[in-house]
Design a protein around this motif. Structure first.
Motif, PDB file in Angstrom:
ATOM      1  N   PHE A 104       0.830  -1.199   0.000  1.00  0.00           N
ATOM      2  CA  PHE A 104       0.000   0.000   0.000  1.00  0.00           C
ATOM      3  C   PHE A 104       0.869   1.255   0.000  1.00  0.00           C
ATOM      4  N   SER A 105       1.823   1.303   0.893  1.00  0.00           N
ATOM      5  CA  SER A 105       2.715   2.457   0.971  1.00  0.00           C
ATOM      6  C   SER A 105       3.514   2.614  -0.324  1.00  0.00           C
ATOM      7  N   ALA A 106       3.994   1.511  -0.864  1.00  0.00           N
ATOM      8  CA  ALA A 106       4.779   1.571  -2.104  1.00  0.00           C
ATOM      9  C   ALA A 106       3.955   2.132  -3.256  1.00  0.00           C
ATOM     10  N   ILE A 107       2.739   1.642  -3.415  1.00  0.00           N
ATOM     11  CA  ILE A 107       1.871   2.124  -4.494  1.00  0.00           C
ATOM     12  C   ILE A 107       1.466   3.574  -4.240  1.00  0.00           C
ATOM     13  N   PHE A 108       1.134   3.908  -2.992  1.00  0.00           N
ATOM     14  CA  PHE A 108       0.764   5.282  -2.679  1.00  0.00           C
ATOM     15  C   PHE A 108       1.899   6.240  -3.055  1.00  0.00           C
ATOM     16  N   HIS A 109       3.129   5.877  -2.707  1.00  0.00           N
ATOM     17  CA  HIS A 109       4.268   6.743  -3.023  1.00  0.00           C
ATOM     18  C   HIS A 109       4.506   6.851  -4.535  1.00  0.00           C
ATOM     19  N   ARG A 110       4.292   5.782  -5.270  1.00  0.00           N
ATOM     20  CA  ARG A 110       4.447   5.846  -6.726  1.00  0.00           C
ATOM     21  C   ARG A 110       3.445   6.837  -7.310  1.00  0.00           C
ATOM     22  N   ILE A 116       3.524  15.043  -6.907  1.00  0.00           N
ATOM     23  CA  ILE A 116       4.255  16.013  -6.094  1.00  0.00           C
ATOM     24  C   ILE A 116       5.758  15.759  -6.063  1.00  0.00           C
ATOM     25  N   GLY A 117       6.237  14.855  -6.878  1.00  0.00           N
ATOM     26  CA  GLY A 117       7.669  14.594  -6.951  1.00  0.00           C
ATOM     27  C   GLY A 117       8.232  14.028  -5.665  1.00  0.00           C
ATOM     28  N   THR A 118       9.462  14.412  -5.377  1.00  0.00           N
ATOM     29  CA  THR A 118      10.146  13.842  -4.220  1.00  0.00           C
ATOM     30  C   THR A 118       9.535  14.260  -2.880  1.00  0.00           C
ATOM     31  N   SER A 119       8.629  15.212  -2.872  1.00  0.00           N
ATOM     32  CA  SER A 119       7.964  15.598  -1.619  1.00  0.00           C
ATOM     33  C   SER A 119       7.204  14.429  -0.998  1.00  0.00           C
ATOM     34  N   THR A 120       6.896  13.404  -1.797  1.00  0.00           N
ATOM     35  CA  THR A 120       6.201  12.225  -1.268  1.00  0.00           C
ATOM     36  C   THR A 120       7.003  11.529  -0.168  1.00  0.00           C
ATOM     37  N   ILE A 121       8.292  11.747  -0.154  1.00  0.00           N
ATOM     38  CA  ILE A 121       9.141  11.098   0.842  1.00  0.00           C
ATOM     39  C   ILE A 121       8.785  11.510   2.268  1.00  0.00           C
ATOM     40  N   GLN A 122       8.076  12.633   2.424  1.00  0.00           N
ATOM     41  CA  GLN A 122       7.706  13.111   3.752  1.00  0.00           C
ATOM     42  C   GLN A 122       6.453  12.445   4.312  1.00  0.00           C
ATOM     43  N   SER A 123       5.829  11.573   3.539  1.00  0.00           N
ATOM     44  CA  SER A 123       4.635  10.854   3.999  1.00  0.00           C
ATOM     45  C   SER A 123       5.007   9.474   4.507  1.00  0.00           C
ATOM     46  N   ARG A 124       4.305   9.054   5.544  1.00  0.00           N
ATOM     47  CA  ARG A 124       4.463   7.690   6.052  1.00  0.00           C
ATOM     48  C   ARG A 124       3.127   6.963   5.985  1.00  0.00           C
TER      49      ARG A 124
END
Length: 180
Positions: A104-110, A116-124
């Protein structure tokens, strides 16, 4: 090709929505509103909705209450998934999981990266299974809730979605408890 199999009948699920915030009220909870509208629009039932503060024990208690409620199949939260000191939603969720749904997290980040580009890295963002219930924790923005619902949950919470979906295995989530 993935898609809806119209030869199958839709099964509505009972979904609870939790907004994690120290500042939002029912009137200002736009992310919760997004989820509520999409749940109804998909044909599911909003079983309950709550706003809780950014406190690990309060979040955990709300989760445990809904997990114990036989009328609720799914819990979706919004908020508290960031990196600040008050962002403790993932810790609360993980404390009740029987199993984590890492994909779920992997797909959400993709999906999020495309917007939003690399800003996704701030989500958990996280998801898991607890006592036969699915739990999903999304970020607190309306856009993230739209992405999580429109790109993942609307499909996986529809028993007609092929080649597979979360609904068809819902009755089997507690097999390990029945075996012992």
């Amino acid at each position: 090709m993935p898609g809806i199999d119209n030869s199958r009948s839709f099964i509505p699920l009972n979904i609870a929505v939790m907004t994690v915030s120290d500042t939002r009220t029912r009137e200002t909870d736009t992310s919760g509103d997004v989820l509520e509208a999409r749940i109804a629009g998909a044909g599911h039932v909003l079983a309950d909705r709550a706003i809780v503060s950014d406190d690990i024990q309060i979040i955990r208690n709300q989760l445990l209450s809904w997990i114990a409620d036989e009328r609720i199949d799914i819990v979706i939260s919004t908020g508290g998934t960031g990196l600040t000191g008050r962002d403790v939603t993932p810790e609360a969720f993980k404390s009740v999981y029987d199993k984590e749904i890492e994909g779920f997290s992997a797909i959400f980040h993709r999906i999020s990266f495309e917007k939003i580009g690399t800003s996704t890295i701030q989500s958990r963002a996280t998801a898991g299974v607890a006592h036969g219930k699915y739990l999903f924790a999304l970020p607190g923005s309306p856009g993230a809730c739209k992405d999580g619902w429109d790109e993942i949950l609307v499909h996986q919470l529809d028993n007609r979605f092929r080649p597979c979906n979360f609904v068809e295995i819902l009755p089997r989530l507690q097999e390990h408890r029945q075996a012992g």
